[in-house]
Scaffold this active site. Structure first.
Site, PDB file in Angstrom:
ATOM      1  N   GLY A 113      24.597  12.346  32.618  1.00  0.00           N
ATOM      2  CA  GLY A 113      25.566  13.406  32.492  1.00  0.00           C
ATOM      3  C   GLY A 113      25.587  13.942  31.070  1.00  0.00           C
ATOM      4  CB  ILE A 162      29.589   8.292  26.058  1.00  0.00           C
ATOM      5  CG1 ILE A 162      30.112   7.393  24.933  1.00  0.00           C
ATOM      6  CG2 ILE A 162      29.401   7.466  27.341  1.00  0.00           C
ATOM      7  CD1 ILE A 162      31.525   6.879  25.148  1.00  0.00           C
ATOM      8  CB  CYS A 196      28.669  17.164  23.717  1.00  0.00           C
ATOM      9  SG  CYS A 196      28.144  15.555  23.094  1.00  0.00           S
TER      10      CYS A 196
END
Length: 214
Positions: free
Chosen positions: A67, A134, A164
């Site tokens: 993801g 993450i 991100c």
């Protein structure tokens, strides 16, 4: 729980190790494992990420099965790839993500740094910017990929992406935050010492396995 330090390793080579371990965990022939390492410079982008967030392709790019959007990996950054059997730990991906955030916040607290979550944004932050990214992939309820904690990382490559997927997102490092010499070996030791106990606290092993599904 195995903890394996792969040192400085090419991203593709580390991915091969992850694939093998994940297959073994799914088959019941291998133990859950935490892989710790650093990568040579590379941008990675999640399966649904926008390549428009990579502003400079001078550094090689890998699209991967996790993801999240784009991030940078390079020397001085601690990368952790936990290969965990979530089927035996409650099949709760969101709780697993919160576990990884908690782990990193506790580790940096050992260096007298206060870090925190940002609601709606997976990762770990300080007042000066994002400290850790993450991005997790799950196959048959076995985890791959994981976290990237900036320890002594050169932060310049982050200026050539939208980290991100966030334009203008500030990024920081443990070294920049504490204003001193931080040793990677010490950070690895802190992560390794806390990992299994905290995982068992957040997501204890169950007596029987659940159906993994897809």
């Amino acid at each position: 729980m195995n903890i394996i330090d792969l040192g400085l390793i090419d991203f593709d080579a580390a991915y091969v190790v992850q694939e093998r371990l994940a297959a073994e965990v799914f088959a019941g022939s291998g133990e859950e494992t935490l892989l710790l390492m650093e990568h040579p410079p590379v941008y990675t982008i999640g399966s649904g990420g926008d390549e428009g967030n990579i502003l400079d392709t001078a550094i090689e790019v890998r699209r991967i099965n996790r993801g999240g959007d784009v991030t940078y990996h390079g020397p001085g950054q601690l990368v952790g790839y936990p290969v965990i059997d979530l089927a035996r730990r409650g099949c709760d991906l969101h709780r697993y993500l919160r576990f990884v955030e908690e782990l990193l916040m506790l580790v940096v607290a050992d260096f007298r740094l206060a870090a925190f979550r940002v609601p709606g944004r997976t990762g770990v932050w300080t007042a000066r910017g994002k400290l850790a990214s993450i991005g997790v992939g799950v196959r048959h309820w076995v985890t791959m990929h994981g976290f990237a904690l900036n320890v002594t990382t050169d932060l310049a490559p982050f200026t050539r992406i939208n980290p991100c997927g966030m334009a203008g997102c500030p990024v920081t490092s443990l070294e920049a935050e504490v204003g001193g010499n931080v040793k990677m070996i010490e950070v690895k030791a802190r992560v390794g010492a806390r990992f299994e106990g905290l995982l068992d606290e957040f997501m204890p092993l169950r007596d029987s396995e659940k159906d993994r599904g897809f």
